[in-house]
Design a protein around this motif. Structure first.
Motif, PDB file in Angstrom:
ATOM      1  N   UNK A 164      14.427  15.031  -3.698  1.00 35.04           N
ATOM      2  CA  UNK A 164      13.046  15.473  -3.523  1.00 35.04           C
ATOM      3  C   UNK A 164      12.274  15.086  -4.788  1.00 35.04           C
ATOM      4  N   UNK A 165      11.139  14.423  -4.592  1.00 38.65           N
ATOM      5  CA  UNK A 165      10.308  14.048  -5.733  1.00 38.65           C
ATOM      6  C   UNK A 165       8.964  14.751  -5.624  1.00 38.65           C
ATOM      7  N   UNK A 166       8.505  15.391  -6.705  1.00 41.71           N
ATOM      8  CA  UNK A 166       7.227  16.118  -6.663  1.00 41.71           C
ATOM      9  C   UNK A 166       6.074  15.208  -6.249  1.00 41.71           C
ATOM     10  N   UNK A 167       5.346  15.607  -5.243  1.00 44.23           N
ATOM     11  CA  UNK A 167       4.178  14.848  -4.818  1.00 44.23           C
ATOM     12  C   UNK A 167       4.464  13.660  -3.932  1.00 44.23           C
ATOM     13  N   UNK A 168       5.739  13.283  -3.756  1.00 41.67           N
ATOM     14  CA  UNK A 168       6.068  12.131  -2.927  1.00 41.67           C
ATOM     15  C   UNK A 168       6.060  12.525  -1.460  1.00 41.67           C
ATOM     16  N   UNK A 169       5.795  11.549  -0.609  1.00 35.36           N
ATOM     17  CA  UNK A 169       5.773  11.790   0.824  1.00 35.36           C
ATOM     18  C   UNK A 169       7.145  11.487   1.411  1.00 35.36           C
ATOM     19  N   UNK A 170       7.783  12.473   2.015  1.00 38.27           N
ATOM     20  CA  UNK A 170       9.070  12.254   2.651  1.00 38.27           C
ATOM     21  C   UNK A 170      10.232  12.609   1.749  1.00 38.27           C
ATOM     22  N   UNK A 171      11.386  12.789   2.388  1.00 36.91           N
ATOM     23  CA  UNK A 171      12.627  13.075   1.691  1.00 36.91           C
ATOM     24  C   UNK A 171      13.363  11.768   1.437  1.00 36.91           C
ATOM     25  N   UNK A 172      13.652  11.479   0.180  1.00 32.13           N
ATOM     26  CA  UNK A 172      14.378  10.263  -0.177  1.00 32.13           C
ATOM     27  C   UNK A 172      15.881  10.535  -0.185  1.00 32.13           C
ATOM     28  N   UNK A 173      16.651   9.454  -0.077  1.00 31.33           N
ATOM     29  CA  UNK A 173      18.100   9.533  -0.244  1.00 31.33           C
ATOM     30  C   UNK A 173      18.546   8.313  -1.041  1.00 31.33           C
ATOM     31  N   UNK A 217       0.830  -1.204   0.000  1.00 28.73           N
ATOM     32  CA  UNK A 217       0.000   0.000   0.000  1.00 28.73           C
ATOM     33  C   UNK A 217       0.865   1.256   0.000  1.00 28.73           C
ATOM     34  N   UNK A 218       1.961   1.220   0.754  1.00 31.91           N
ATOM     35  CA  UNK A 218       2.871   2.371   0.787  1.00 31.91           C
ATOM     36  C   UNK A 218       3.463   2.628  -0.594  1.00 31.91           C
ATOM     37  N   UNK A 219       3.913   1.566  -1.257  1.00 29.10           N
ATOM     38  CA  UNK A 219       4.538   1.738  -2.568  1.00 29.10           C
ATOM     39  C   UNK A 219       3.530   2.192  -3.620  1.00 29.10           C
ATOM     40  N   UNK A 220       2.259   1.774  -3.476  1.00 31.69           N
ATOM     41  CA  UNK A 220       1.235   2.258  -4.407  1.00 31.69           C
ATOM     42  C   UNK A 220       1.001   3.750  -4.209  1.00 31.69           C
ATOM     43  N   UNK A 221       1.063   4.191  -2.956  1.00 32.71           N
ATOM     44  CA  UNK A 221       0.836   5.598  -2.650  1.00 32.71           C
ATOM     45  C   UNK A 221       2.013   6.460  -3.080  1.00 32.71           C
ATOM     46  N   UNK A 222       3.232   5.891  -3.046  1.00 29.92           N
ATOM     47  CA  UNK A 222       4.445   6.605  -3.422  1.00 29.92           C
ATOM     48  C   UNK A 222       4.998   6.004  -4.716  1.00 29.92           C
ATOM     49  N   UNK A 223       4.690   6.634  -5.830  1.00 30.42           N
ATOM     50  CA  UNK A 223       5.080   6.084  -7.129  1.00 30.42           C
ATOM     51  C   UNK A 223       6.544   6.338  -7.471  1.00 30.42           C
ATOM     52  N   UNK A 224       7.188   7.246  -6.759  1.00 27.83           N
ATOM     53  CA  UNK A 224       8.561   7.602  -7.109  1.00 27.83           C
ATOM     54  C   UNK A 224       9.504   6.408  -7.145  1.00 27.83           C
ATOM     55  N   UNK A 225       9.492   5.483  -6.161  1.00 23.36           N
ATOM     56  CA  UNK A 225      10.415   4.341  -6.235  1.00 23.36           C
ATOM     57  C   UNK A 225      10.296   3.551  -7.529  1.00 23.36           C
ATOM     58  N   UNK A 281      15.706  14.321 -13.207  1.00 28.90           N
ATOM     59  CA  UNK A 281      15.214  15.694 -13.081  1.00 28.90           C
ATOM     60  C   UNK A 281      14.765  16.230 -14.443  1.00 28.90           C
ATOM     61  N   UNK A 282      15.449  15.859 -15.504  1.00 32.86           N
ATOM     62  CA  UNK A 282      15.080  16.316 -16.850  1.00 32.86           C
ATOM     63  C   UNK A 282      13.706  15.813 -17.249  1.00 32.86           C
ATOM     64  N   UNK A 283      13.288  14.687 -16.657  1.00 31.84           N
ATOM     65  CA  UNK A 283      11.974  14.114 -16.957  1.00 31.84           C
ATOM     66  C   UNK A 283      10.922  14.500 -15.913  1.00 31.84           C
ATOM     67  N   UNK A 284      11.326  15.344 -14.958  1.00 28.59           N
ATOM     68  CA  UNK A 284      10.381  15.765 -13.934  1.00 28.59           C
ATOM     69  C   UNK A 284      10.117  14.747 -12.839  1.00 28.59           C
ATOM     70  N   UNK A 285      10.947  13.694 -12.788  1.00 25.75           N
ATOM     71  CA  UNK A 285      10.767  12.673 -11.751  1.00 25.75           C
ATOM     72  C   UNK A 285      11.237  13.182 -10.393  1.00 25.75           C
TER      73      UNK A 285
END
Length: 284
Positions: free
Chosen positions: A238-247, A106-114, A278-282
């Protein structure tokens, strides 16, 4: 045949760095009547499992969490009944159950960035022949939520998704701290200072260095910060719309990934990968 390099988290230093605490003491605010201690302790039992392949008895869980063994026994009984734990073949040890998998899915569905970052970070892992991990902060730790190994990689490190690294003693943690704004970082530093005790001046110096490196170069280098035989380079994302700061963390054995290699080759490749996304807006 691949060679496995043990991470050494069961060394005395590793246990101290990654020790689990009762969240009612470490994360709950004193006097907070809305904080449900029983729920926090149940979740702490689940956190005691460092990867999905572990099987732990009540005594081991009690040692990792600092909770009394009778309390652990009641919690594991409840979590077993709810499907968050399952029994091992011996009927005495526990492993993570399917209900935990449902939560992570459920977490991964909510956060598409990964998922969006997956092909780029896999390419990076293959290019540098090292482990590439995507992580998020979890209390005073960073936790791997995705992990990639290079195609054809011959030297591996025994880490998996769900692996925790201490914020103040890992390149990923340092990058996470560096990527935060001051209002968010300050209370964490206060907690880290209280936990570190006499070791704080050394850790504070490393945190300051890594923060300066991220500000200047976009990544920081960790030479034996977490383990003397493992080096790493990491960067906040930082990913637009994602929850939390990734590293993103790139790590490998110190005899291959020397400080010079990390600064001249691996770090720049990591930045190139981030620039592609970043060039693709990810990423921002």
């Amino acid at each position: 045949m691949s060679e496995a390099l043990a991470p050494g988290r069961d060394t005395p230093r590793g246990r101290a760095a990654a020790g689990w605490r009762d969240p009612a003491r470490s994360d709950g605010e004193d006097g907070d009547r809305q904080f449900v201690t029983a729920l926090a302790r149940g979740l702490q039992v689940l956190r005691a499992f460092r990867d999905a392949s572990e099987w732990l008895g009540n005594r081991e869980i009690a040692a990792r969490t600092g909770l009394p063994k009778p309390t652990v026994s009641r919690l594991t009984h409840t979590l077993l009944a709810l499907g968050y734990l399952v029994h091992g073949e011996d009927g005495e040890r526990y492993g993570l159950g399917p209900a935990v998998l449902a939560l992570s899915a459920a977490f991964l569905r909510q956060n598409s960035f990964p998922q969006m970052a997956k092909p780029y970070l896999q390419d990076l892992a293959t290019a540098v022949q090292a482990h590439v991990a995507l992580g998020l902060r979890d209390g005073l730790h960073s936790v791997y939520i995705q992990l990639w190994r290079g195609v054809g990689q011959t030297i591996t490190i025994s880490r998996e998704v769900g692996f925790h690294l201490p914020l103040a003693r890992s390149a990923m943690g340092m990058a996470t701290l560096a990527g935060m704004d001051e209002a968010e970082r300050a209370p964490l530093l206060a907690r880290l200072r209280a936990e570190a005790g006499a070791e704080w001046p050394r850790l504070e110096g490393t945190i300051a260095r890594c923060q300066a490196e991220v500000a200047e170069r976009g990544f920081c280098v960790g030479v034996g910060i977490w383990h003397p035989e493992i080096n790493a380079v990491a960067a906040p994302i930082h990913s637009p719309g994602a929850q939390g700061l990734f590293a993103v963390n790139v790590s490998g054995p110190a005899f291959v990934m020397t400080e010079a290699v990390l600064r001249r080759e691996t770090g720049p490749r990591l930045l190139e990968t981030i620039a592609r996304m970043r060039a693709l807006g990810i990423v921002e």
